[in-house]
Design an enzyme around this catalytic site. Structure first.
Site, PDB file in Angstrom:
ATOM      1  N   ARG A  79      -2.146  -2.491 -18.329  1.00 39.51           N
ATOM      2  CA  ARG A  79      -3.343  -1.676 -18.165  1.00 39.51           C
ATOM      3  C   ARG A  79      -3.084  -0.626 -17.101  1.00 39.51           C
ATOM      4  NH1 ARG A  79      -8.033  -3.337 -20.661  1.00 39.51           N
ATOM      5  NH2 ARG A  79      -7.224  -4.786 -22.193  1.00 39.51           N
ATOM      6  N   ASP A  89      -6.976  13.380 -25.040  1.00 38.63           N
ATOM      7  CA  ASP A  89      -6.953  11.999 -24.561  1.00 38.63           C
ATOM      8  C   ASP A  89      -6.325  11.192 -25.699  1.00 38.63           C
ATOM      9  OD1 ASP A  89      -7.465   9.351 -24.056  1.00 38.63           O
ATOM     10  OD2 ASP A  89      -9.583   9.610 -23.557  1.00 38.63           O
ATOM     11  N   GLU A 101      -0.555   4.753  -0.396  1.00 41.07           N
ATOM     12  CA  GLU A 101      -1.410   5.936  -0.576  1.00 41.07           C
ATOM     13  C   GLU A 101      -0.582   7.201  -0.397  1.00 41.07           C
ATOM     14  OE1 GLU A 101      -4.886   5.666   1.890  1.00 41.07           O
ATOM     15  OE2 GLU A 101      -5.646   3.952   0.772  1.00 41.07           O
ATOM     16  N   TYR A 156       0.849  -1.199   0.000  1.00 36.07           N
ATOM     17  CA  TYR A 156       0.000   0.000   0.000  1.00 36.07           C
ATOM     18  C   TYR A 156       0.877   1.239   0.000  1.00 36.07           C
ATOM     19  CZ  TYR A 156      -4.952  -0.779   0.028  1.00 36.07           C
ATOM     20  OH  TYR A 156      -6.226  -1.032  -0.375  1.00 36.07           O
ATOM     21  N   LYS A 181      -2.384   0.421 -25.072  1.00 38.77           N
ATOM     22  CA  LYS A 181      -2.803   0.290 -26.475  1.00 38.77           C
ATOM     23  C   LYS A 181      -1.539   0.360 -27.347  1.00 38.77           C
ATOM     24  CE  LYS A 181      -7.471   1.903 -25.530  1.00 38.77           C
ATOM     25  NZ  LYS A 181      -7.558   2.629 -24.261  1.00 38.77           N
TER      26      LYS A 181
HETATM   27  N1  DSN Z   1     -12.404   0.288 -24.872  1.00 44.71           N
HETATM   28  C1  DSN Z   1     -11.356   1.072 -25.478  1.00 44.71           C
HETATM   29  C2  DSN Z   1     -11.337   0.885 -26.953  1.00 44.71           C
HETATM   30  O1  DSN Z   1     -11.549  -0.220 -27.371  1.00 44.71           O
HETATM   31  O2  DSN Z   1     -11.092   1.835 -27.684  1.00 44.71           O
HETATM   32  C3  DSN Z   1     -11.426   2.502 -25.097  1.00 44.71           C
HETATM   33  O3  DSN Z   1     -11.570   2.597 -23.713  1.00 44.71           O
END
Ligand code: DSN
Length: 411
Positions: free
Chosen positions: A234, A199, A52, A50, A228
Site C-alpha cells: 500500500r 490517476d 522527513e 524518521y 492494485k
Molecule cells: N478503494 C479503491 C478501489 O476499490 O477502487 C480505490 O481507492
C-alpha cells in the site's frame, strides 16, 4: 519472542485472515497478493526510521542508508514506467488519496475548476465527491460515460471543457472497464490550456507492462497507487514533468505529510524490480485475458456488463436483469467464498449503499496462476450463487478445495 507467544490475539487474527485469503477467491478489482519479498521489506526494521525531507536533504540524522533506498525506488519507478528524462518521481505519498490531494494542493488554488469522471460512472472519492476534501475545496465538474456505449464520450468531454474552462482535467477511474485514449484527453486539455492529470491507480501494472497505453507521453502529472495491478505494498507514487517537481515535492512534504514510510518505499523498490521483468509482463497480459474470459463466460450466462465487455483487469456487472441488488449479491457471493464489491453502474437508479452492480477484477486470481479455464469455472459459481443463494455453502466448500491448487504469493 514470537508474535504468536507475545500477542496470541493478534497472531490468531492474522492467521484467520490468512486462511480467508487462502481459501476464497479474491475478485475485488483493487486488491492483489504481494510477493513474500515485498512483505519482507514491508515488515523490516526500516519502519523504525524518521526521514522527513528528501534524499540528501533530511531533517534527521542517520539517513545514509534510507537515502540509498529511496533513490533506488525512484530510479526503478523511472525505469518501470519508461519515464523521459524531464520527468520527476515522488515515492512518499502514503496512499492514493493523499497523492491526489497533494497534486491538487501543489498546482491549484482553492475554488479552481477541475474536470473529472463522475463517481457513479467510475470516478473516485478524491475526484471531487462532495463528501471528500477534494469536492469541498475545488470546483469539480464531472463528465460521465455515454448511456449508449458505456464508454467515455470524448466529444462531450471536449464540449464540457470548452464550457467550464478547467484549470486541470483529470482522467482516472476505479470502475471503468475500457481502454483510455490519453492522446484525446491531451488534445482536449491543450484546447483549453488545462493541466492534464491521470490517476492510473487501477491500471498502473498494465501500463508499466505495456498492456494498456501509457499517459506519460501526453500528460503532465500521473498518480498511481502501488497495490492494485502493480502488486506492491500500500502506497502511491506521483510522476510529473520537471516543471511541477518542486511544487509537488513541497506539497507532499512539508505540505501534507510528515515522515515518509521508508519500509513501504523499500517495498515499492522491490515491486518495481519485479514489474520490470518479463514474468510480470506475462502476468499483466494474463490479467486481461482472464478478464475477457470471465466477461465472455458471464455474458454467456446472461449477465449484463457495462460497455458490453472489458479491455483491462475489471468488469462491471449490471444486475438489473437479475432480480438481486449489488449489496445482496456481494453478501451472498462472500458467503460462497467469492470476494467482490458492490458498485454503482452508470445511470444507476439505486443508491451507493445498495447499488445495481458488482465490480469484479482478475488481478488477484491471476497472481494465483489461474487462467481462462478457471475463469469459466468462476463464472459458473457466480451464476449458481446469484441464481440460488441456497447453494452458497456448497460452493464455498468447492472453492476451498479448488484454491488448494492455486497457492497465493506471499501466503
Ligand atoms: N478503494 C479503491 C478501489 O476499490 O477502487 C480505490 O481507492
Amino acid at each position: 519472542m514470537s508474535l504468536k507467544q507475545k500477542d496470541p490475539e493478534i497472531y490468531n487474527l492474522i492467521q484467520k485472515e490468512r486462511r480467508r485469503q487462502t481459501e476464497t477467491l479474491d475478485l475485488i478489482a483493487s486488491e492483489n497478493y504481494v510477493s513474500k519479498e515485498v512483505l519482507e521489506a514491508l515488515g523490516s526494521i526500516l519502519t523504525n526510521k524518521y526521514a522527513e525531507g528528501y534524499p540528501r536533504k533530511r531533517y534527521y540524522a542517520g539517513n545514509e542508508v534510507i537515502d540509498k533506498i529511496e533513490e533506488l525506488a525512484i530510479e526503478r519507478v523511472q525505469e518501470a514506467f519508461g519515464l523521459p528524462l524531464d520527468w520527476h518521481v515522488n515515492v512518499q505519498p502514503y496512499s492514493g488519496s493523499p497523492a491526489n490531494l497533494e497534486v491538487y494542493n501543489a498546482l491549484l488554488e482553492k475554488g479552481d475548476t477541475i474536470m473529472a469522471m463522475n463517481l457513479d460512472h467510475g470516478g473516485h472519492l478524491t475526484h471531487g465527491s462532495p463528501v471528500n476534501f477534494s469536492g469541498k475545496t475545488y470546483n469539480f465538474v464531472h463528465y460521465g460515460v455515454s448511456n449508449k456505449t458505456g464508454r467515455v464520450d470524448y466529444m462531450e468531454v471536449l464540449k464540457m471543457a470548452d464550457r467550464v474552462n478547467p484549470k486541470l482535467i483529470l482522467c482516472g477511474y476505479t470502475a471503468y472497464p475500457r481502454e483510455v485514449d490519453f492522446k484525446k484527453f491531451r488534445e482536449i486539455a491543450d484546447k483549453v490550456k488545462a493541466i492534464a492529470m491521470a490517476d492510473i491507480s487501477h491500471i498502473g501494472g498494465l501500463v508499466a507492462a505495456g498492456v494498456h497505453p501509457s499517459p506519460i507521453p501526453f500528460f503532465d502529472v500521473v498518480t498511481t497507487t502501488t497495490h492494485k495491478t502493480l502488486r506492491g505494498p500500500r502506497g502511491a507514487i506521483i510522476m510529473c514533468k520537471n516543471k511541477y517537481a518542486t511544487a509537488i515535492d513541497k506539497s507532499v512534504f512539508p505540505g501534507m505529510q510528515g515522515g515518509p514510510h521508508e519500509n513501504a518505499i523499500a517495498a515499492i523498490a522491490v515491486t518495481m524490480k519485479e514489474v520490470k521483468t518479463s514474468v510480470f509482463r506475462k502476468y499483466a497480459e494474463q490479467i486481461v485475458k482472464n478478464s475477457k474470459a470471465l466477461a465472455h463466460s458471464l455474458q454467456g450466462f446472461g449477465f449484463k456488463l457495462t460497455s458490453d465487455g472489458t479491455d483491462n483487469h475489471l468488469l462491471l456487472v449490471d444486475l438489473t436483469n437479475k432480480n438481486i441488488g449489488g449489496k445482496d449479491a456481494q453478501e451472498v457471493l462472500d458467503k460462497a467464498g467469492i470476494a467482490t464489491n458492490r458498485s454503482m453502474v452508470p445511470f444507476d437508479a439505486r443508491k451507493p449503499w445498495d447499488p445495481s452492480g458488482i465490480r469484479l477484477g482478475t488481478a488477484a486470481v491471476t497472481s494465483r496462476g489461474m487462467r481462462e479455464k478457471e475463469m469459466s469455472k468462476i463464472a459458473s459459481w457466480i451464476t449458481a450463487v446469484i441464481t440460488d443463494p441456497n447453494v452458497a455453502d456448497k460452493v464455498r466448500n468447492e472453492i476451498k478445495r479448488f484454491t488448494k491448487n492455486f497457492p497465493a504469493p506471499g501466503l
